[in-house]
Design an enzyme around this catalytic site. Structure first.
Site, PDB file in Angstrom:
ATOM      1  N   ASN A 102      13.297   9.862   2.170  1.00  0.00           N
ATOM      2  CA  ASN A 102      13.743   8.766   3.001  1.00  0.00           C
ATOM      3  C   ASN A 102      15.085   8.886   3.155  1.00  0.00           C
ATOM      4  O   ASN A 102      15.791   8.844   2.056  1.00  0.00           O
ATOM      5  CB  ASN A 102      13.038   7.424   2.741  1.00  0.00           C
ATOM      6  CG  ASN A 102      13.357   6.256   3.517  1.00  0.00           C
ATOM      7  OD1 ASN A 102      14.541   6.211   4.192  1.00  0.00           O
ATOM      8  ND2 ASN A 102      11.953   5.913   4.034  1.00  0.00           N
ATOM      9  N   HIS A 135       2.805   2.413   7.687  1.00  0.00           N
ATOM     10  CA  HIS A 135       3.419   2.787   8.584  1.00  0.00           C
ATOM     11  C   HIS A 135       2.530   2.995   9.878  1.00  0.00           C
ATOM     12  O   HIS A 135       1.653   2.624   9.992  1.00  0.00           O
ATOM     13  CB  HIS A 135       3.512   4.414   8.118  1.00  0.00           C
ATOM     14  CG  HIS A 135       4.796   4.498   6.975  1.00  0.00           C
ATOM     15  ND1 HIS A 135       4.551   4.537   5.669  1.00  0.00           N
ATOM     16  CD2 HIS A 135       5.924   4.908   7.346  1.00  0.00           C
ATOM     17  CE1 HIS A 135       5.491   4.761   5.015  1.00  0.00           C
ATOM     18  NE2 HIS A 135       6.504   5.058   5.998  1.00  0.00           N
ATOM     19  N   LYS A 139       1.850   8.587  11.628  1.00  0.00           N
ATOM     20  CA  LYS A 139       2.036   9.353  10.076  1.00  0.00           C
ATOM     21  C   LYS A 139       1.214  10.073   9.643  1.00  0.00           C
ATOM     22  O   LYS A 139       0.017   9.675   9.516  1.00  0.00           O
ATOM     23  CB  LYS A 139       2.577   7.975   9.375  1.00  0.00           C
ATOM     24  CG  LYS A 139       2.884   8.399   7.789  1.00  0.00           C
ATOM     25  CD  LYS A 139       4.334   8.791   7.857  1.00  0.00           C
ATOM     26  CE  LYS A 139       4.895   9.020   6.699  1.00  0.00           C
ATOM     27  NZ  LYS A 139       6.058   9.597   6.473  1.00  0.00           N
ATOM     28  N   THR A 146       7.947   8.344   0.935  1.00  0.00           N
ATOM     29  CA  THR A 146       8.795   7.302   0.192  1.00  0.00           C
ATOM     30  C   THR A 146       7.789   6.493  -0.941  1.00  0.00           C
ATOM     31  O   THR A 146       8.205   6.115  -1.929  1.00  0.00           O
ATOM     32  CB  THR A 146       9.179   6.307   1.164  1.00  0.00           C
ATOM     33  OG1 THR A 146       9.921   7.076   2.254  1.00  0.00           O
ATOM     34  CG2 THR A 146       9.693   4.962   0.716  1.00  0.00           C
TER      35      THR A 146
END
Length: 238
Positions: A102, A135, A139, A146
């Site tokens: 990230n 998310h 995704k 992360t």
């Protein structure tokens, strides 16, 4: 700088806008429709590549850049079982490779605080620690990169926990990562320490992809002229 964008989905387009706003040039864009054109890019026409693709494509893209002498910044997740191979390629070719699960500055401060809090909380056995990540529906990997990085920061301080498990499994000696996929969620990560009497939470909620894109462009700027394998801790001096 002349930046090659490998991966031209939502993130790639956001990075393009950020790079242009900072005065950089886009050397080209690569996606599944023109993947074969990657061989057209060399240090003569490209200063750095920023790679955000799928797990199955990441290592091949990174390998091409390192073997060709193009510094590469990667944010692809779900392929880290092959990360050591990328590090070896970087060393063999005396290249420059920057990886982060990230690129948000805020998320990396979250990582830093997460490790600090885990170091303190591990002494209080009445608290059960878990991670929840949310998310958007597109995704691919689950849990998120992360989320895994967050778990690694906790596990470094919890010798009684032996790795992590996804939300379809629960084991007493493992850290649980609960993954949720919902429409229009950029990225949310929450670490919870829960006891019978109270609950402590540390969280990061992304409002847009702009923070990720800005961090990726910053990494590309920072990587220029360097050699070796780096991450956000190096750039942010954390």
């Amino acid at each position: 700088m002349r930046i090659l964008l490998i991966g031209y989905g939502k993130m790639g387009k956001t990075i393009e806008q950020m790079a242009l706003s900072k005065g950089h040039q886009i050397a080209g864009t690569i996606d599944h429709t023109n993947a074969g054109t990657l061989a057209n890019y060399t240090p003569e026409n490209t200063d750095v590549a920023i790679e955000f693709t799928h797990p199955e494509a990441a290592l091949g893209n990174i390998s091409y850049c390192l073997k060709s002498g193009i510094p590469v910044v990667s944010g692809s997740t779900g392929w880290l079982d092959k990360f050591d191979e990328a590090k070896q390629l970087c060393e063999q070719n005396k290249g420059a490779f920057f990886y982060a699960s990230n690129f948000s500055v805020g998320v990396n401060l979250f990582f830093h605080f997460n490790e600090y809090i885990a170091g303190k909380m591990q002494a209080y056995k009445e608290y059960h620690v878990s991670i929840r990540e949310m998310h958007h529906l597109q995704k691919v990997d689950k849990p998120s990169g992360t989320g895994i990085t967050t778990a690694e920061g906790i596990l470094a301080h919890y010798p009684n926990l032996h790795g992590w498990v996804g939300d379809d499994d629960t084991q007493k000696d493992k850290l649980n990562i609960i993954s949720e996929r919902e429409p229009d969620v950029v990225g949310t990560h929450i670490v919870t320490y829960s006891s019978e009497v109270d609950k402590i939470e540390l969280g990061h909620i992304a409002h847009s992809r702009a923070g990720f894109a800005e961090g990726a462009v910053m990494a590309a700027e920072w990587l220029k002229g360097r050699q070796g394998v780096y991450g956000m801790k190096d750039m942010l001096n954390l």
